[in-house]
Design an enzyme around this catalytic site. Structure first.
Site, PDB file in Angstrom:
ATOM      1  N   HIS C  58      36.415  40.888   5.781  1.00  0.00           N
ATOM      2  CA  HIS C  58      36.409  42.093   5.536  1.00  0.00           C
ATOM      3  C   HIS C  58      37.716  43.087   5.397  1.00  0.00           C
ATOM      4  O   HIS C  58      37.707  43.828   4.303  1.00  0.00           O
ATOM      5  CB  HIS C  58      35.691  43.001   6.887  1.00  0.00           C
ATOM      6  CG  HIS C  58      35.644  44.376   6.786  1.00  0.00           C
ATOM      7  ND1 HIS C  58      34.713  45.101   6.203  1.00  0.00           N
ATOM      8  CD2 HIS C  58      36.416  45.391   7.301  1.00  0.00           C
ATOM      9  CE1 HIS C  58      34.614  46.318   6.280  1.00  0.00           C
ATOM     10  NE2 HIS C  58      35.757  46.827   6.638  1.00  0.00           N
ATOM     11  N   TYR C  61      39.517  40.195   2.029  1.00  0.00           N
ATOM     12  CA  TYR C  61      38.786  39.798   0.818  1.00  0.00           C
ATOM     13  C   TYR C  61      39.323  38.394   0.375  1.00  0.00           C
ATOM     14  O   TYR C  61      39.559  37.978  -0.700  1.00  0.00           O
ATOM     15  CB  TYR C  61      39.239  40.538  -0.365  1.00  0.00           C
ATOM     16  CG  TYR C  61      38.674  42.153  -0.337  1.00  0.00           C
ATOM     17  CD1 TYR C  61      37.722  42.544  -0.749  1.00  0.00           C
ATOM     18  CD2 TYR C  61      39.205  43.033   0.620  1.00  0.00           C
ATOM     19  CE1 TYR C  61      37.104  43.771  -0.660  1.00  0.00           C
ATOM     20  CE2 TYR C  61      38.368  44.314   0.666  1.00  0.00           C
ATOM     21  CZ  TYR C  61      37.653  44.652   0.184  1.00  0.00           C
ATOM     22  OH  TYR C  61      36.936  45.909   0.344  1.00  0.00           O
ATOM     23  N   SER C 109      30.132  49.176   3.090  1.00  0.00           N
ATOM     24  CA  SER C 109      28.676  48.679   3.783  1.00  0.00           C
ATOM     25  C   SER C 109      28.890  48.821   5.061  1.00  0.00           C
ATOM     26  O   SER C 109      30.026  48.580   5.609  1.00  0.00           O
ATOM     27  CB  SER C 109      28.454  47.281   3.040  1.00  0.00           C
ATOM     28  OG  SER C 109      29.437  46.469   3.785  1.00  0.00           O
ATOM     29  N   HIS C 110      27.645  48.992   5.587  1.00  0.00           N
ATOM     30  CA  HIS C 110      27.696  48.758   7.126  1.00  0.00           C
ATOM     31  C   HIS C 110      26.410  48.185   7.514  1.00  0.00           C
ATOM     32  O   HIS C 110      25.681  48.772   8.572  1.00  0.00           O
ATOM     33  CB  HIS C 110      27.955  50.253   7.726  1.00  0.00           C
ATOM     34  CG  HIS C 110      28.719  50.510   9.006  1.00  0.00           C
ATOM     35  ND1 HIS C 110      28.535  50.694  10.147  1.00  0.00           N
ATOM     36  CD2 HIS C 110      30.182  49.845   9.054  1.00  0.00           C
ATOM     37  CE1 HIS C 110      29.574  50.602  10.694  1.00  0.00           C
ATOM     38  NE2 HIS C 110      30.683  50.006  10.101  1.00  0.00           N
ATOM     39  N   ASP C 132      38.057  57.908   4.856  1.00  0.00           N
ATOM     40  CA  ASP C 132      38.860  57.091   3.582  1.00  0.00           C
ATOM     41  C   ASP C 132      39.179  58.207   2.622  1.00  0.00           C
ATOM     42  O   ASP C 132      40.178  58.227   1.841  1.00  0.00           O
ATOM     43  CB  ASP C 132      37.904  56.171   2.949  1.00  0.00           C
ATOM     44  CG  ASP C 132      37.970  54.490   3.646  1.00  0.00           C
ATOM     45  OD1 ASP C 132      38.866  54.418   4.420  1.00  0.00           O
ATOM     46  OD2 ASP C 132      37.048  53.904   3.556  1.00  0.00           O
ATOM     47  N   GLN C 262      29.987  50.933  18.641  1.00  0.00           N
ATOM     48  CA  GLN C 262      30.876  52.207  18.318  1.00  0.00           C
ATOM     49  C   GLN C 262      30.107  53.290  18.486  1.00  0.00           C
ATOM     50  O   GLN C 262      29.108  53.654  17.814  1.00  0.00           O
ATOM     51  CB  GLN C 262      31.233  51.810  16.862  1.00  0.00           C
ATOM     52  CG  GLN C 262      31.944  50.345  16.704  1.00  0.00           C
ATOM     53  CD  GLN C 262      32.265  50.357  15.121  1.00  0.00           C
ATOM     54  OE1 GLN C 262      31.827  50.816  14.169  1.00  0.00           O
ATOM     55  NE2 GLN C 262      33.452  49.770  15.073  1.00  0.00           N
ATOM     56  N   ASP C 294      43.513  56.427   7.731  1.00  0.00           N
ATOM     57  CA  ASP C 294      42.576  56.428   8.767  1.00  0.00           C
ATOM     58  C   ASP C 294      42.386  55.279   9.308  1.00  0.00           C
ATOM     59  O   ASP C 294      43.078  54.087   8.844  1.00  0.00           O
ATOM     60  CB  ASP C 294      41.265  56.969   8.211  1.00  0.00           C
ATOM     61  CG  ASP C 294      40.699  55.685   7.182  1.00  0.00           C
ATOM     62  OD1 ASP C 294      41.230  55.152   6.317  1.00  0.00           O
ATOM     63  OD2 ASP C 294      39.477  55.293   7.627  1.00  0.00           O
TER      64      ASP C 294
END
Lengths: 206, 290, 791
Positions: C58, C61, C109-110, C132, C262, C294
């Site tokens: 993640h 990369y 993506s989540h 972001d 979370q 962030d």
């Protein structure tokens, strides 16, 4: 046979709504010396019919454990139990929520008046309209095997741990905290579309 | 944040509201000055303001119940005094929920909570609902609707999960009607009152979308006039005169930047003259019209 | 030896593997040894945890970086910042003072969290992506959400619908409360996602070029002391789910479980973003340069090391100064936790007091959220070293470029050869029934029911809302005519047949959608969702998809800058999307395209407007129904003849359609991808203004030169556009199309009959009343997103 059963669910993680209720009651309204703690639960009451109390709990458990509109194990604790005068009801349960030990105290206030002690008042708040409950009944109908559910109560239970001289005083204080009659009174329900009922009162062990 | 609100419209920025900036823009579009008032600033600053607006959003994230936590904030003490002295006060969406939970609306018994804005009742769905609706101006003496004609149809968007005006007090509705407090009702594009979804988008009693106090200076409305203050904000398929205007403005940027149907709520503040106390007669607003 | 050192160098591979596993670290043994090499010693548990996150797929990369770098064009005339920052930035309109209005865009993506906890997973996705964009100094003006769910009528229907509703609920709860409008998105249902949904999120913002914030410690820190401030939610153990972590014990079972979720909090985020704005305004007024970033994956350690390294500095961090939630957390958890709603900033020491006051007093964070606030947690150092201290002891110490150094792999790839074939045609099909089936299928039918869960109106900028047109359009800056159009796309069936075309067509479709409202495709972001990259066939699919995306970006290019590609300015790669069976999802490159329209007032909805206007088809249908909605719905097959990207043709068509808008001719425009030409016409008819009566007769003989059957002409998914133009300009239209070399077919003139008719010469093929089309189209998805009572 007919049984009454209940499902209590609460978050494993910090409940921001309960925290806000706590801050509103103790900081914005004048309940700082009356209130020791708050817990909030989602509540479902079932009128169930099944071959035995154990079987009813087992059947309901299978559904509520897997259906995310009742519980999600990643974020909830729950307790499913038989209520009423069923023999041995206390031991017929499912789930992992320690309801009879769930008495958090947030404050640092000592009992202010001599003779007062802590009472946990469980107030069930729900809407006058019962269509959410009807929705759940039909939802269960399609998922339950064996056991049948004919009626339900759906709402939120607020466990208010109050400082009071006795049962009556405790309930009166809890209701004052709960019912919004005016801008300066009560926060947990608006009586124009919600009702409250006392579903339990207990004395936490000191 | 301003240090003085003299001559300005103050927009109360409770934590969690999210329509404060576009509400300020809409107020400025009628030539008034507007500024944000952070909820925990000195409430004394508001006394000099021209008017106060509680904007939409999610004050305190609608925790416990929309509007109830903000209703208990100290700034509401100051607003209570101002409003009872006749200061113009408008609550939009979440602001309306705060006003109802504060007992300023209906305000017949000041600060007593006589109404609720309950969860929407809709066909085939629950929860949040965002769409354009039509309102009918019921012709009252409300400070905020003076520029609309009686029975004028006003397209505006709504976006809420709890917008159903309801009371368990059986006499209240009649009193509010008698007092001329029912200002806005959901209607069809032709101005007919139809209680079915989606004309009535939330199941509100008597299709009520906005209620003012008896004196007319305080208005609680669920729809968002600040999101309908420019013609470009109006969807292409809106019916009636506004739809026609929008259709004809396509391709013409300057016309698209003209006023939209909701701007007159704010422009009404510019209309001078006292608000008649507890007028009760419908139809007076007509003269203030276009 | 530093406190908490983990012995690796003198241990065997098996022992190292065991030790990593015990600590719940995903690093490979070779990677752990590489850490030792870089540090020149055995790492501490804190260091090992930092590398564990920084070297995750993640963050690093590691499987994809080389290919992305080779294949994707990232530079063009309009690009201010490409990939590498938290979000990409392009200019879109020049202001009177010479500064530029810029568009900021990010895409993520989540997927996995949303499969497990749909509401929180999707909400956290929105929360992360808007952060972001905020941290570039921008105002977030919209979000879009491409969603992929399983088959809502298949074996897993119950779970699929429940996940879909949860995801929609999570997006709505978070976005609505935050006050960011939802400008669109798309939903695809396919059994390939039965065990693994995709929840991608796109956030878009605007900022003046001169006000762009950099995620790095400013140059100025060489001349005066800079502090690191952490602001937001108290740090907890989010992201360290379940397992007993590291070598230190967790206090109770309940603590052990808490990390699994979370908890997103749009309310705190809203207050933070209002307070941030004030901090940034003050910094700018007083001439302070600051760095702002962030916190995402990797938490405090990742954000502070990247902030400092990007500016060429070091950091000394004191974990004891971090505000933590109730409970005891080991240093490694505090350093790496993924707690939501946090930002880090580097500010000059003399500004620190004001910053803390804004957050902690004016916006009263400690009361807004228990334990939240802004705290000084460290110092910027000129020495390029990264040091973390906890309870007075150093728990991490290394040259900062060692911490931020990446890792990369060359994965092997192997093409898969699957045999796809076209379905055998059937002679006795009813065209009338077929169209009704197609437009009521879940992938075509109206998503209006879903969109109304989202606030599309907040901020008051919407011009065309989700569902009104092929792209959402906003007027982002009051008083200027330039509009921004946004669209997302990606058809898994194309990618299944041919992963290269899947990538290329996703770009093309997204670009065509913005062109359909008159916008020039201006930039794209990509979210590349695939299975396990260690499987050679899957990695091949990925490689082919990226190749397709890159070729399409170069092929379409910027229309107004001949020779410049359509730039990819940010993106995300999501691997390991597979079910429990290990079966990968269909190759799913998802593209978001932002377009710029010169004058938003010319952007029109897809609905037919007025009888008398002329309807044209720009393009020409080919025998390309592979992966089409028609084959899927009617034959239950994929087919083989997937549309083949023809970049020159696409570029020319897009140019033609934009020019038609610029000339003020366009009354309605709709692209003809999924479902083909007849589906597009039906949708345009259904979307006609309430109360207006328009109708159309299409004569397929106009297309006889294609040699295709009526079904193929009408349902072919070869790209094209249907446009309704004002009457009486036929000659000019023909001239324009000849000049830009696109094929044009006149379909007919809108009548006032409220129906759609297909004929072949004097033979009627089918006729549909608008009302029956509307019924089919509006109600196709109702059972899925109309929330059942009792939930």
């Amino acid at each position: 046979m007919r049984f009454k059963a209940e499902l209590w669910v609460r978050l494993k993680v910090a409940d921001l709504v309960a925290q806000t209720a706590w801050m509103t009651l103790t900081e914005k309204l004048d309940f700082s010396s009356d209130l020791h703690g708050i817990v909030r639960y989602s509540y479902w009451g079932f009128d169930a019919e099944g071959e035995s109390a154990e079987k009813v709990i087992e059947d309901l458990d299978r559904v509520v454990r897997l259906d995310s509109s009742f519980t999600n194990q990643n974020k909830h604790l729950y307790l499913l139990r038989v209520t009423g005068d069923t023999p041995g009801a206390d031991s017929i349960t499912a789930g992992d929520l320690p309801l009879d030990r769930d008495y958090p105290v947030h404050d640092t206030v000592e009992n202010v008046e001599a003779g007062n002690k802590r009472f946990a008042c469980d107030l069930l708040v729900r809407e006058h309209r019962n269509d959410r409950a009807e929705g759940f009944v039909s939802r269960l109908e399609s998922r339950l095997k064996g056991t049948k559910v004919s009626g339900m109560k759906v709402g939120e239970v607020w466990r208010l741990i109050v400082n009071a001289s006795g049962d009556e005083d405790a309930v009166r204080k809890a209701e004052n905290m709960a019912v919004t009659r005016s801008r300066r009174e009560g926060v947990l329900l608006n009586p124009h579309y919600q009702t409250s009922e006392l579903v339990g009162i207990s004395v936490p062990e000191e | 944040m301003a240090t003085s609100f003299k001559g300005k419209v103050a927009i109360i920025q409770f934590p969690g509201v999210n329509c404060e900036n576009e509400t300020a823009d809409a107020i400025r579009s009628v030539g008034l000055d507007a500024d944000l008032f952070r909820w925990n600033e000195d409430p004394g600053l508001l006394e000099e303001s021209l008017a106060v607006v509680l904007p939409g959003g999610f004050s305190y994230q609608d925790r416990i119940r929309a509007g109830v936590v903000a209703a208990k904030d100290t700034v509401m003490d100051a607003l209570s005094d101002l409003a009872s002295a006749g200061h113009p006060l408008l609550g939009i969406c979440n602001g309306a929920q705060v006003l109802v939970e504060s007992g300023f609306i209906p305000g017949i018994h000041w600060e007593r909570v006589d109404l609720a804005l309950a969860p929407n009742i809709m066909e085939d769905r629950e929860g949040y609902y965002c769409n354009w609706v039509y309102l009918r101006n019921e012709g009252s003496s409300c400070r905020w609707t003076r520029l609309f004609l009686e029975e004028e149809v006003i397209p505006v968007p709504i976006a809420h999960a709890e917008g159903r005006f309801v009371t368990r007090d059986e006499d209240l509705l009649e009193q509010m009607i008698k007092n001329g407090q029912i200002v806005l009702r959901y209607c069809t594009d032709r101005g007919d009152i139809d209680s079915a979804f989606p004309v009535n988008p939330n199941g509100s009693m008597e299709n009520i979308a906005g209620i003012c106090n008896r004196e007319g200076n305080v208005l609680a409305m669920m729809p968002h006039p600040e999101r309908a203050s420019w013609l470009r904000q109006v969807p292409e398929d809106i019916c009636g005169i506004w739809g026609k205007k929008r259709f004809q403005a396509a391709g013409d940027f300057s016309r698209m930047e003209d006023e939209g149907p909701g701007r007159r709520f704010f422009a009404s503040l510019l209309e001078k003259g006292p608000v008649s106390a507890s007028s009760g007669c419908s139809g007076q607003a007509k003269e203030g019209g276009r | 030896m530093l406190k908490g050192t983990v012995r690796i160098t003198d241990r065997t591979d098996a022992e190292v593997a065991e030790s990593l596993k015990k600590r719940d670290l995903n690093l490979a043994v070779s990677e752990a040894r590489r850490v030792c090499e870089l540090l020149g010693r055995d790492p501490t548990i804190v260091e090992l945890t930092i590398f564990n996150t920084m070297w995750s797929e993640h963050c690093s990369y590691k499987s994809s970086r080389r290919i992305l770098g080779e294949m994707l064009p990232t530079k063009a005339a309009n690009v201010v910042m490409g990939p590498g920052e938290d979000a990409g930035v392009v200019r879109f309109a020049k202001a009177a003072d010479g500064d530029w209005h810029c568009l900021v865009i990010a895409h993520e993506s989540h997927n996995h969290p949303s499969q497990l906890l749909p509401v929180e997973g999707a909400a956290t996705g929105i929360g992360g992506i808007v952060r972001d964009v905020y941290c570039m100094g921008a105002e977030v003006v919209g979000v879009l959400d491409p969603l992929r769910f399983g088959d809502p009528h298949g074996e897993n229907a119950g779970q699929t619908i429940s996940i879909a509703r949860g995801v929609v609920d999570g997006i709505a709860q978070y976005g609505n409360a935050l006050g960011v409008p939802n400008l669109g998105g798309d939903v695809v249902f396919d059994e390939g996602y039965d065990d693994n949904c995709l929840v991608n999120v796109v956030a878009v913002g605007t900022v003046m070029e001169s006000k762009i914030l950099r995620s790095r410690v400013p140059e100025e820190a060489k001349n005066r002391p800079y502090k690191i401030i952490l602001v937001g939610k108290p740090t907890d153990d989010s992201g360290f789910g379940g397992a007993a972590f590291a070598s230190e014990d967790l206090s109770s079972e309940e603590d052990a479980n808490r990390g699994a979720v979370q908890v997103p909090d749009p309310f705190l985020k809203r207050v933070l973003s209002v307070a941030n704005r004030k901090v940034l305004e003050q910094a700018s007024e007083r001439g302070f340069s600051i760095g702002f970033k962030d916190l995402g994956a990797g938490g405090i350690s990742c954000v502070t090391s990247e902030l400092a390294d990007a500016g060429g500095f070091g950091v000394r961090l004191d974990l004891d100064q971090v505000n933590v939630a109730a409970g005891h957390f080991p240093a490694a958890v505090i350093a790496c936790s993924e707690t939501q709603e946090r930002y880090a900033m580097a500010v000059p020491e003399e500004f620190v007091g004001d910053v803390l006051k804004i957050y902690n007093e004016e916006f009263d964070l400690p009361h807004i959220y228990h334990g939240a606030g802004a705290f000084v947690v460290g110092d910027v150092t000129v020495e390029k070293k990264y040091t973390i201290v906890s309870q007075g002891e150093i728990v991490c110490e290394a040259p900062i470029n060692v911490i931020t150094t990446g890792i990369s792999y060359d994965r092997a790839k192997k093409s898969r050869r699957l045999l796809f074939k076209e379905p055998a045609g059937q002679d006795d099909r009813s065209l009338k029934e077929d169209l009704l089936k197609v437009i009521s299928s879940v992938n075509i039918a109206s998503k209006g029911h879903l969109f109304r869960h989202y606030d599309s109106e907040v901020q008051g900028r919407a011009v065309l809302r989700p569902g009104e047109a092929d792209a959402g359009v906003i007027a982002p800056v009051p008083g200027i005519a330039a509009g921004i159009a946004l669209s997302v796309d990606g058809n898994p069936r194309y990618g299944t047949i041919d992963p290269y075309q899947g990538g290329a067509l996703a770009v093309i479709e997204a670009a065509r959608n913005v062109a359909a409202v008159g916008a020039e495709p201006w930039t794209i972001t990509d979210c590349l969702n695939y299975g396990n990259p260690e499987i050679e066939e899957v990695f091949w699919e990925f490689y082919e998809g990226v190749r397709g995306v890159g070729d399409a970006c170069r092929g379409i290019g910027l229309i107004s800058h001949e020779g410049d590609p359509l730039p990819v300015v940010s993106g995300n790669v999501s691997f390991y999307n597979q079910g429990e069976s290990g079966k990968a999802i269909p190759p799913s490159p998802i593209i978001a395209c932002a377009g710029v329209v010169k004058d938003y007032s010319r952007s029109r909805s897809i609905g037919f407007k007025e009888s008398g206007n002329t309807v044209y088809y720009v393009g020409e249908p080919l025998d390309e129904l592979g992966g089409s909605e028609y084959y899927k719905v009617i034959y239950g097959e994929l087919g083989a003849n997937v549309p083949e990207a023809d970049f020159v043709r696409e570029r020319n068509q897009i140019r033609a359609v934009i020019e038609m808008h610029d000339l003020g001719w366009v009354r309605a425009c709709h692209d003809t991808g999924q479902g083909g030409m007849i589906t597009a016409l039906a949708e345009m008819l259904v979307a006609a203004r309430t109360g207006s009566s328009v109708g159309l007769t299409i004569d397929i003989d106009e297309f006889s030169n294609t040699g295709l059957s009526a079904e193929k002409i009408l349902f072919s998914e070869t790209g094209g556009f249907v446009v309704e133009l004002s009457a009486g300009i036929e000659r000019e239209v023909l001239a324009l199309c000849a000049r830009v070399r696109v094929k044009l077919h006149k379909i007919g003139t809108l009548n006032s009959r409220s129906n759609l008719e297909a004929v072949s010469g004097d033979k009627r093929l089918a006729i549909w009343e608008t009302e029956e089309l509307r019924d089919a189209y509006i109600n196709g998805c109702r059972g899925i997103f109309g929330i059942e009572k009792g939930e």
